[in-house]
Design an enzyme around this catalytic site. Structure first.
Site, PDB file in Angstrom:
ATOM      1  N   GLY A  11      32.830  36.893  43.059  1.00  0.00           N
ATOM      2  CA  GLY A  11      34.722  36.711  43.013  1.00  0.00           C
ATOM      3  C   GLY A  11      35.454  37.932  42.343  1.00  0.00           C
ATOM      4  N   ARG A  72      30.249  37.818  49.493  1.00  0.00           N
ATOM      5  CA  ARG A  72      29.026  37.313  49.046  1.00  0.00           C
ATOM      6  C   ARG A  72      27.914  37.741  50.088  1.00  0.00           C
ATOM      7  NH1 ARG A  72      32.478  33.844  45.954  1.00  0.00           N
ATOM      8  NH2 ARG A  72      31.973  34.172  43.855  1.00  0.00           N
ATOM      9  N   ASP A 103      27.288  37.331  37.077  1.00  0.00           N
ATOM     10  CA  ASP A 103      25.668  37.000  36.825  1.00  0.00           C
ATOM     11  C   ASP A 103      25.007  37.209  38.175  1.00  0.00           C
ATOM     12  OD1 ASP A 103      25.538  36.768  34.217  1.00  0.00           O
ATOM     13  OD2 ASP A 103      25.750  34.577  34.185  1.00  0.00           O
ATOM     14  N   GLY A 104      25.596  36.691  39.217  1.00  0.00           N
ATOM     15  CA  GLY A 104      24.864  36.804  40.480  1.00  0.00           C
ATOM     16  C   GLY A 104      24.629  38.275  40.948  1.00  0.00           C
ATOM     17  N   THR A 125      34.899  39.090  35.837  1.00  0.00           N
ATOM     18  CA  THR A 125      35.180  37.892  36.524  1.00  0.00           C
ATOM     19  C   THR A 125      36.245  37.333  35.223  1.00  0.00           C
ATOM     20  OG1 THR A 125      33.820  35.515  36.327  1.00  0.00           O
ATOM     21  CG2 THR A 125      32.919  37.239  35.065  1.00  0.00           C
ATOM     22  N   ASP A 127      36.365  34.297  34.566  1.00  0.00           N
ATOM     23  CA  ASP A 127      35.928  33.245  33.640  1.00  0.00           C
ATOM     24  C   ASP A 127      35.258  33.583  32.270  1.00  0.00           C
ATOM     25  OD1 ASP A 127      36.529  31.499  35.934  1.00  0.00           O
ATOM     26  OD2 ASP A 127      34.748  31.887  36.634  1.00  0.00           O
ATOM     27  N   ASP A 129      32.449  34.165  31.540  1.00  0.00           N
ATOM     28  CA  ASP A 129      31.425  33.349  31.342  1.00  0.00           C
ATOM     29  C   ASP A 129      30.110  34.130  31.571  1.00  0.00           C
ATOM     30  OD1 ASP A 129      31.474  33.855  34.059  1.00  0.00           O
ATOM     31  OD2 ASP A 129      31.187  32.080  34.901  1.00  0.00           O
ATOM     32  N   ARG A 171      33.934  27.034  36.368  1.00  0.00           N
ATOM     33  CA  ARG A 171      33.318  25.907  36.878  1.00  0.00           C
ATOM     34  C   ARG A 171      32.237  25.369  35.842  1.00  0.00           C
ATOM     35  NH1 ARG A 171      31.022  28.637  42.111  1.00  0.00           N
ATOM     36  NH2 ARG A 171      32.366  30.351  41.452  1.00  0.00           N
ATOM     37  N   GLY A 185      49.969  24.880  24.087  1.00  0.00           N
ATOM     38  CA  GLY A 185      50.291  23.804  23.364  1.00  0.00           C
ATOM     39  C   GLY A 185      49.769  22.364  23.818  1.00  0.00           C
TER      40      GLY A 185
END
Ligand code: ADP
Length: 320
Positions: A11, A72, A103-104, A125, A127, A129, A171, A185
């Site tokens: 991504g 991808r 990670d991929g 990324t 995210d 993550d 995700r 908030g």
């Protein structure tokens, strides 16, 4: 090393261009040739590359997306694919690769390194993550984009005494949700890492806020939870407050990267090239406790991280 390649994979994230620029200019600084590989691992398989110059990365530090494009590539994620990629790199004279992705993409970087092509991963990324690092390139820009959009939603919610259920990206991880939830908030923040109860975590909070005279309610939902429209319907049925669902979607990936993303991408790019310069591969760059460091990729892939407990705690304290 005399010649290295750089690619962006998985991504896209704002700040990837800043990372490309950093890798190219660091490589040139250390007397290497740097090739840009287009469309991630697919471009490596297809030998779709271009020699980069100091000028070919001019004026990209402020641009979202990735000038090298990303893709991808299922073919690459096989044993034959990796061997083919290593052969392609040999033909191109590439002695090392820097991969900006998630990670991929790091699994691919690990496989290339195992097959004799030293490869370094840079976490890119939105995210945030990736377990080994406190920060991933693109996260801050995505947060600011989401925050600005939700501020706008809040204006219209307040005018109509409405509730808004807003789905943000993430995700498997609630980092974006938790940060923008606090920054906007929100009455309630629902993340995949924590079980939630519609009554206790959403309805009761909205009713409490209503009692205090609040005229707008924001529920932030991480993508991994999904079902924003159904949740909006349930909230409206139970509370009687008109409720709308909004999915922010890919808007969160775009835009000019923030200072934090540009600076982090630059620091990580320099570190990646300095490792390759020493002939070191199979490492992922990370930001840990205020330092740019590196880890073995396999070790990094085995690490885990969750949304910080103090963030969850803080979000609950301020909406009590
Ligand atoms: P991200 O890097 O953002 O996590 P993906 O998971 O889609 O994104 O991975 C990007 C690319 O990395 C894939 O298209 C594939 O080419 C490669 N890749 C993903 N998983 C693996 C794997 N297990 N082994 C080798 N390569 C992989």
């Amino acid at each position: 090393m005399k010649r290295i390649g750089v690619l962006t994979s998985g991504g896209d994230a704002p700040g990837m261009n800043a990372a490309i620029r950093s890798v190219v200019r660091s490589g040139l600084h250390y007397g290497m040739e740097v090739y840009g590989i287009r469309e991630g691992y697919k471009g490596l398989l297809e030998e779709n590359v271009e020699a980069m110059t100091y000028r070919s990365v001019s004026e990209i530090i402020n641009r979202g997306g990735t000038i090298l494009k990303t893709a991808r590539c299922l073919e690459f994620a096989t044993e034959e694919g990796v061997s083919k990629a290593v052969e392609a790199a040999k033909r191109l004279g590439l002695e090392g690769i820097v991969v900006v992705g998630g990670d991929g993409s790091f699994r691919g970087a690990r496989d290339l390194s195992r097959n004799g092509l030293p490869t370094i991963g840079i976490p890119g990324t939105i995210d945030n993550d990736i377990a080994c690092t406190d920060y991933t390139i693109g996260f801050d820009t995505a947060l600011n984009t989401a925050c600005e959009a939700i501020d706008k939603l809040k204006d219209t919610c307040a005018s109509h005494n409405r509730c808004s259920v807003v789905e943000v990206m993430g995700r498997h991880a609630g980092h974006i949700a938790m940060h923008v939830g606090i920054a906007n908030g929100a009455e309630s923040i629902i993340v995949p890492e924590k079980r939630f109860d519609l009554k206790a975590d959403i309805v009761d909070r909205i009713e409490k806020a209503d009692d205090k005279g609040k005229s707008h309610f924001i529920v932030i939902l991480a993508e991994g939870i999904g079902q924003a429209s159904m949740m909006a319907k349930q909230i409206e049925e139970i509370t009687g407050v008109e409720t709308r669902a909004t999915i922010l979607g890919h808007i969160q990936r775009g835009g000019s990267p923030t200072v934090q993303d540009r600076v982090m991408a630059t620091r990580m790019g320099v570190k990646a090239v300095e490792l390759l310069k020493e002939g070191v591969g199979n490492r992922v760059i990370a930001y840990k406790s205020g330092q740019v460091v590196d880890y073995d990729i396999t070790e990094a892939l085995n690490m885990t991280k969750s949304v910080e407990e103090d963030l969850v705690h803080a979000s609950q304290v301020v909406t009590e």
